[in-house]
Scaffold this active site. Structure first.
Site, PDB file in Angstrom:
ATOM      1  N   GLY A   1       6.415   1.815  -6.775  1.00  0.00           N
ATOM      2  CA  GLY A   1       6.694   1.094  -8.015  1.00  0.00           C
ATOM      3  C   GLY A   1       6.591   1.972  -9.243  1.00  0.00           C
TER       4      GLY A   1
ATOM      5  N   GLY B   1       0.799  -1.218   0.000  1.00  0.00           N
ATOM      6  CA  GLY B   1       0.000   0.000   0.000  1.00  0.00           C
ATOM      7  C   GLY B   1       0.830   1.266   0.000  1.00  0.00           C
TER       8      GLY B   1
ATOM      9  N   HIS C   1      -0.141  -1.230 -13.555  1.00  0.00           N
ATOM     10  CA  HIS C   1       0.364  -0.600 -14.781  1.00  0.00           C
ATOM     11  C   HIS C   1      -0.612   0.434 -15.349  1.00  0.00           C
ATOM     12  CE1 HIS C   1       4.003  -2.909 -15.047  1.00  0.00           C
ATOM     13  NE2 HIS C   1       3.332  -4.040 -14.903  1.00  0.00           N
TER      14      HIS C   1
ATOM     15  N   SER D   1       3.583  -9.031 -19.074  1.00  0.00           N
ATOM     16  CA  SER D   1       3.043  -9.185 -17.722  1.00  0.00           C
ATOM     17  C   SER D   1       2.097 -10.367 -17.594  1.00  0.00           C
ATOM     18  CB  SER D   1       2.284  -7.910 -17.316  1.00  0.00           C
ATOM     19  OG  SER D   1       3.144  -6.802 -17.271  1.00  0.00           O
TER      20      SER D   1
END
Length: 430
Positions: free
Chosen positions: A262, A258, A371, A287
């Site tokens: 990234g 959390g 993403h 991915s």
């Protein structure tokens, strides 16, 4: 002289006596708790309150916090849960609460002289917060504190290569969460000179990568992870590469869940790559789709009729409560063998439909959430792209490419906020 003035000496004496009594009581509690920590018994909740209420400069309380920290780090799961339950019970009766929870964590951090304790504490709190009453309050307070301590401005980006210390390379093997590293040969392939691996580190946890990304280079967008992972595959020619492919991103610390850094990692890595290899023009991921098979398996016949396009498939799904499960098995078998074009199209179409599902304003799939939440778009889905046991179990072997076009990130985020994840032009046929 007023009546108030004549009472001042007596009132002052009473205050002094009360303070002395409070100090004596506090020291008594600390002494008892210290003895309990030295034995197998656990402290009573009322005694634990000392860790919350004593001043941060209180020598006895700090000595106690050091003992508590040492015991926690050495404890097994059962004892850790009991120690946390004691903290939660002591915390529950604090009135007024104010910042006493934060005082506890600052005290523990100062006495442990390491962030490791706090990160492990939160990982355990997340694990047991729904089972231990009052623990969620402490967990939220600790999350806020760790969020400020792990601000991205404090993190250091470092490359990891085959020349990095062996202890650090071992951590890559340990923490790799996407594609298992099964040997030193495989690890060497991932950090070789024709590949790149970058990680964020915190100065107070300098030997532990908090999150790392593995990068391959190609002349076109990659569509099969087995080819990228094969240590026998020809090395990437970085001089001819036009694509950087992010094929694995792993968070290493459950206690920092959390606390997002990234997205900053990828942007920093892209800057580094462009600086080093200016011929690179495109940046994409290869991915996994970790929730696809589970989602598909839960669809009944009515739901599958809405998802499928072929009339025969729709008819077959009619009134079949296990239609979704049957399609999972069908796609797995097809990916492992020779699949017809029709089966491939259906599998890819179902994957895209899943990737576009939103829940509570966010993509349902966790990797898509990451993403797309960084401004990428769903560019391509790839059939039989990961036929490992894990890839088949998660997504029937299907993988997706998320494309990072730097001048489109903000527009894509605006679409996502409107509940419409951006999908590439070449997927419209699905």
């Amino acid at each position: 002289m007023t009546a108030t003035d004549t009472q001042t000496p007596e009132r002052a004496l009473a205050v002094v006596d009360a303070a002395a009594g409070k100090e004596k009581e506090t020291q008594g509690l600390i002494a008892r708790l210290s003895r309990w920590l030295d034995r197998d018994q656990l402290p009573a909740p009322i005694d634990v309150q000392t860790l919350f209420t004593a001043r941060l400069t209180d020598v006895a309380a700090n000595r106690l916090a050091k003992q508590w920290s040492k015991r926690y780090l050495e404890a097994d799961a059962k004892e850790r849960r009991s120690l946390l339950a004691g903290l939660a019970q002591g915390s529950a009766v604090l009135e007024p609460r104010e910042d006493q929870g934060l005082r506890l964590f600052r005290r523990l951090y100062a006495q442990a002289e390491s962030l490791k304790l706090l990160v492990e504490l939160r990982a355990d709190m997340l694990r047991w917060r729904n089972q231990v009453a009052g623990l969620s309050v402490l967990e939220r307070e600790l999350e806020g504190l760790l969020g400020s301590w792990f601000d991205v401005g404090m993190l250091e980006l470092r490359p990891i290569t085959w020349d990095s210390p062996a202890s650090l390379l071992e951590k890559l093997i340990q923490y790799e969460a996407v594609h298992e590293i099964r040997s030193w040969e495989e690890l060497k392939h991932r950090v070789a000179g024709h590949r790149r691996c970058y990680a964020f580190f915190h100065p107070r946890m300098s030997d532990v990568p908090l999150i790392f990304v593995e990068v391959a280079f190609a002349t076109q967008m990659a569509g099969n992870v087995q080819v990228l992972l094969d240590p026998q595959s020809p090395p990437d020619d970085t001089g001819k590469a036009r694509w950087a492919i992010f094929y694995s991103i792993s968070n290493t610390q459950p206690g920092l869940r959390g606390i997002s850094f990234g997205n900053f990692l990828l942007k920093r890595v892209i800057d580094e790559l462009v600086s080093e290899l200016p011929r690179l023009k495109s940046f994409a991921t290869l991915s996994p789709i970790p929730g696809f098979a589970d989602w598909l398996g839960k669809q009944d016949g009515k739901a599958m009729q809405a998802l499928l396009h072929d009339k025969a498939d729709k008819q077959q799904a009619l009134d079949d409560p296990e239609s979704g499960l049957k399609w999972v098995d069908r796609l797995k078998s097809a990916a492992a063998g020779q699949a017809s074009d029709a089966i491939q199209r259906t599998g890819l179409r179902l994957a895209v439909q899943y990737l576009k599902i939103m829940k509570n304003g966010q993509p349902l799939d966790p990797v898509a959430r990451f993403h797309l939440g960084n401004g990428a778009r769903i560019e391509r889905v790839n059939w039989a792209a990961d036929c490992s046991a894990k890839g088949m179990a998660q997504s029937c072997g299907i993988m997706t490419n998320y494309l990072y076009e730097l001048d489109q990130l903000d527009d894509n985020l605006a679409l996502l906020a409107a509940g419409k994840p951006k999908v590439g032009m070449n997927l419209r046929w699905l």
